[in-house]
Scaffold this motif. Structure first.
Motif, short mmCIF file in Angstrom:
data_model
loop_
_atom_site.label_atom_id
_atom_site.label_comp_id
_atom_site.label_asym_id
_atom_site.label_seq_id
_atom_site.Cartn_x
_atom_site.Cartn_y
_atom_site.Cartn_z
N TYR A 433 10.85 -40.14 -20.67
CA TYR A 433 9.09 -39.81 -20.54
C TYR A 433 9.59 -40.08 -18.68
O TYR A 433 10.84 -40.36 -18.97
CB TYR A 433 9.24 -41.55 -20.53
N VAL A 434 8.98 -39.49 -18.00
CA VAL A 434 9.07 -39.44 -16.20
C VAL A 434 8.47 -39.61 -15.96
O VAL A 434 7.33 -39.39 -16.50
CB VAL A 434 8.99 -37.77 -16.32
N GLY A 435 8.25 -40.84 -15.02
CA GLY A 435 6.63 -41.37 -14.28
C GLY A 435 7.33 -41.81 -13.26
O GLY A 435 8.70 -41.87 -12.62
N GLY A 436 6.14 -41.64 -12.40
CA GLY A 436 6.99 -42.49 -10.69
C GLY A 436 6.19 -41.57 -8.98
O GLY A 436 5.61 -40.51 -10.28
N ASN A 437 5.92 -42.33 -8.28
CA ASN A 437 5.42 -41.50 -7.27
C ASN A 437 6.51 -40.58 -6.66
O ASN A 437 7.42 -40.28 -6.65
CB ASN A 437 5.38 -42.83 -5.89
N LEU A 438 6.33 -39.24 -6.05
CA LEU A 438 6.55 -38.27 -5.77
C LEU A 438 6.71 -38.77 -4.44
O LEU A 438 6.40 -38.66 -3.34
CB LEU A 438 4.98 -37.09 -5.64
N VAL A 439 8.26 -38.29 -3.97
CA VAL A 439 9.35 -39.02 -3.24
C VAL A 439 10.19 -37.77 -2.13
O VAL A 439 10.08 -36.95 -2.92
CB VAL A 439 9.20 -40.38 -2.68
N ARG A 440 10.43 -38.39 -1.03
CA ARG A 440 11.62 -37.25 -0.67
C ARG A 440 12.49 -39.15 -0.66
O ARG A 440 12.95 -38.31 0.99
CB ARG A 440 11.68 -35.97 0.32
N GLN A 441 13.25 -38.96 -1.07
CA GLN A 441 14.34 -40.05 -1.03
C GLN A 441 15.89 -40.15 -1.46
O GLN A 441 16.21 -39.72 -2.48
CB GLN A 441 14.06 -41.15 -1.03
N PRO A 442 15.88 -40.46 -1.10
CA PRO A 442 17.79 -40.58 -1.44
C PRO A 442 18.05 -41.63 -2.76
O PRO A 442 17.04 -42.57 -2.60
CB PRO A 442 18.97 -41.09 0.13
N ILE A 443 19.42 -41.46 -3.47
CA ILE A 443 19.19 -42.28 -4.66
C ILE A 443 19.61 -43.53 -4.16
O ILE A 443 19.91 -43.99 -2.98
CB ILE A 443 20.34 -42.24 -5.94
N ASP A 444 19.21 -45.09 -5.22
CA ASP A 444 19.79 -46.09 -4.51
C ASP A 444 21.12 -46.41 -3.94
O ASP A 444 21.45 -46.98 -3.70
CB ASP A 444 19.16 -47.23 -4.77
N ARG A 445 22.06 -46.42 -5.21
CA ARG A 445 22.94 -46.49 -4.93
C ARG A 445 24.08 -45.98 -4.53
O ARG A 445 24.70 -44.82 -5.22
CB ARG A 445 23.91 -47.37 -6.55
N LEU A 446 24.60 -45.56 -3.65
CA LEU A 446 24.95 -44.82 -2.61
C LEU A 446 26.31 -44.93 -2.37
O LEU A 446 27.66 -44.05 -2.90
CB LEU A 446 24.71 -44.51 -1.01
N ASN A 447 26.71 -45.95 -2.41
CA ASN A 447 28.22 -46.90 -2.56
C ASN A 447 29.36 -44.98 -2.29
O ASN A 447 30.26 -44.92 -3.34
CB ASN A 447 28.43 -46.58 -3.89
N ASN A 448 28.76 -44.74 -1.01
CA ASN A 448 29.75 -43.64 -0.42
C ASN A 448 31.44 -43.81 -0.43
O ASN A 448 32.45 -42.72 -0.27
CB ASN A 448 28.91 -43.27 0.78
N PHE A 449 31.26 -45.25 -0.28
CA PHE A 449 33.37 -45.11 0.29
C PHE A 449 33.93 -45.44 -0.60
O PHE A 449 35.22 -45.48 -0.76
CB PHE A 449 33.60 -45.89 1.23
N GLY A 450 33.66 -46.75 -1.69
CA GLY A 450 34.03 -46.86 -2.49
C GLY A 450 35.31 -46.32 -3.99
O GLY A 450 36.87 -46.37 -3.36
N GLN A 451 34.55 -45.16 -4.07
CA GLN A 451 35.58 -44.47 -4.70
C GLN A 451 36.56 -43.52 -3.88
O GLN A 451 37.51 -42.89 -4.73
CB GLN A 451 35.07 -43.56 -5.88
N ALA A 452 36.31 -43.20 -3.03
CA ALA A 452 36.67 -42.28 -2.08
C ALA A 452 38.57 -43.39 -1.40
O ALA A 452 39.35 -42.88 -1.65
CB ALA A 452 36.25 -41.97 -0.70
#
Ligand code: HEM
Length: 533
Positions: A433-452
């Motif tokens: 099932y796929v549903g939701g507003n059509l948006v141009r947004q990044p995902i929520d959990r960016l966590n850009n630095f932890g694994q780096a």
């Protein structure tokens, strides 16, 4: 004929004949005319001028003028080989059918022919193979259900998580449009504004950014795919190739030494190993996750800048690949081969990974331009099975994709006059099932630095030293505000990581200042001595 390629064109045929058959070595034109004069153009007297009706010359030179097709816009430099994939029939301790109905994985010992192309990304078709760059690892499986392409890299993560950014990323890494030189300042200008890239940059500037050769590197699908079982249930899956030859990477210094003598070392290594019967092998392993967004994780399973921790999602072996035959012609096979992330078989599916979906448009689009409309009719790209479509014509159409016994007047579907019919359904449909507003947004959990940061800390000392030295030397010519922004990003990954890059940059700046001062002094001394001539 069906799309089983005619014998002459198949890549098994070299044109060589066995010894007991007479060999006709007559040189001909493409029209089949025996060519009696291949040394001189036709001229009025031996000193010319030449005549324009000289068809054999015109044919020869105009074909030569068209010998090249556009290079791949990325991954232009590559090497390839044929081989075989052998399934284990299991995934870890379970039958593989629990998770996927893809036929190639089902029975233990089942063999599927493959063609693999390894590559480097940024520079052109004959660029050195020692450059710091991700390496492509693309595999075409010629399965009984049609082709499956697993288009991966050696490194397991990527710079960006949204396909919209790919052309900018590539432009920043490609040579400057004016100087035509790759430029660290342009690269880090982009990266300092793209914190998603920190994990990949940490890998890339370490020795992991220069694999010793193609045989001794890992592979990864990078993006998140799905496996679908007979009941139509899906799980998320990541693919990994582990080299049986072991993994070996190079420091910058080691790479420079090789490059000074040989800039084709990886192509040579692969070709020579296979010629010598020393066939390289990779085991294929998967990580599996249930198909949801996993709020308990500090990253999104659809984010290709992240690794799935192996303690939570173990690597499970599913088969082994052996490369055992070199190409017979580089252009026909390695240059014209066309891989794409959309090329999946029943039992394999896409996830909602945005990069994967963007990639899936890009590959076949570029191949229709790079190779041509009918690129799938070329022997290297054609499935090794029955192909029957109602797609017709176009440049270089070579085969009519019909089924034996089909009414050839019918090139449409549906028809009641013996045309092609839809295939029977295989297993239950996967219908998320796929549903939701059509948006141009990044995902929520960016966590850009932890694994780096984790990556920085898990490297061995020599890898960390090389990482810092490579970052410093590439960043040193960049503007101060770009250096400062990068130091800030490295510090967010790990305090020591940022500090060491900052100190390295300061050292370079100090020694540059000293050199400048010395140069000024020397110039002054010379000016006291007057003109030297
Ligand atoms: C090649 C696009 C991300 C792996 C290519 C090509 C294009 C392309 C246009 C040239 C294909 C050809 O001429 O046949 C993109 C886009 C991406 C993306 C738009 C992101 C949105 C990635 C990622 C990976 C990857 C994440 C690694 C998993 C490869 C490989 C090749 C390739 C291995 C070379 C295939 C070969 O050997 O022919 N890509 N790419 N790409 N890409 Fe990507």
């Amino acid at each position: 004929t069906t799309n089983g390629s005619p014998e002459k064109a198949a890549f098994g045929a070299t044109g060589l004949q066995s010894n007991d058959q007479p060999i006709d070595q007559t040189l001909t034109t493409r029209q089949g005319h025996p060519l009696t004069h291949n040394q001189n153009v036709r001229t009025v007297g031996s000193r010319g001028p030449t005549t324009l009706e000289n068809y054999p010359f015109l044919e020869k030179i105009s074909h030569f003028d068209r010998e090249r097709i556009p290079e791949r816009v990325v991954h232009a430099r590559g090497a390839g080989a044929h081989g075989v994939f052998e399934a284990y029939g299991t995934v870890g301790d379970e039958p593989v059918s629990t998770y996927t109905r893809a036929k190639l994985f089902q029975q233990k010992g089942k063999e599927t022919p493959v063609f693999v192309r390894f590559s480097s990304v940024i520079h052109g078709g004959h660029s050195p193979e020692t450059l710091r760059d991700p390496r492509g690892f693309a595999v075409k499986f010629y399965t009984e259900d049609g082709n499956w392409d697993l288009v991966g890299n050696n490194l397991k993560v990527f710079f960006i998580r949204d396909a919209m950014k790919f052309p900018d990323l590539v432009h920043a890494f490609k040579p400057d449009p004016i100087t035509n030189r790759q430029d660290g300042e342009r690269i880090f200008d982009f990266i300092s504004n793209t914190p998603d890239a920190m994990h990949m940059i940490t890998f890339l500037f370490s020795p992991w950014g220069i694999p010793a050769n193609y045989r001794m590197m890992q592979g990864s699908g990078v993006n998140t795919y799905k496996w679908i079982n007979e009941a139509g249930e899906g799980v998320l899956v990541k693919y990994h190739w582990e080299p049986k030859q072991g993994i070996k990477n190079l420091t910058q210094g080691e790479a420079e030494q090789i490059q000074a003598k040989n800039f084709n070392h990886a192509t040579q290594d692969l070709y020579d190993a296979i010629e010598a019967g020393n066939f390289p092998q990779w085991e294929l392993l998967v990580q599996i996750m249930s198909d949801d967004d996993h709020p308990e994780l500090d990253f999104d399973p659809l984010d290709d800048t992240k690794l799935w921790p192996p303690d939570k999602f173990p690597w499970l072996p599913v088969g082994v690949m052996t490369l055992n035959k070199n190409p017979e012609n580089y252009f026909h096979e390695v240059e014209q081969v066309a891989f794409g992330t959309g090329v999946l078989v029943d039992g394999l599916d896409f996830s909602d990974d945005k990069m994967l979906q963007g990639r899936t448009f890009s590959y076949s689009d570029t191949q229709r331009y790079r190779v041509g409309t009918n690129y799938l009719q070329l022997p290297i790209n054609a499935p090794k099975k029955h192909v029957a479509t109602n797609q017709r014509d176009g440049q270089m159409a070579y085969l009519v994709d019909t089924a034996p016994g089909q009414n050839r007047h019918v090139n449409y579907e549906p028809s009641s006059m013996n045309g092609l019919k839809e295939a029977p359904k295989k297993g239950a449909e996967h219908t998320p099932y796929v549903g939701g507003n059509l948006v141009r947004q990044p995902i929520d959990r960016l966590n850009n630095f932890g694994q780096a940061g984790e990556r920085y800390r898990t490297f061995e000392d020599w890898e960390r030293d090389d990482l810092i030295s490579n970052l410093v030397s590439t960043l040193a010519p960049a503007k101060k505000h770009i250096q400062d922004k990068m130091v800030e990003l490295f510090t967010q990954c790990d305090e020591e990581y940022g500090r060491r890059v900052r100190e390295g940059l300061q050292q370079v700046a100090t020694s540059d200042a000293q050199k400048k001062e010395q140069a000024v002094q020397q110039a002054e001394e010379l000016s006291h001595e007057g003109q030297p001539y």
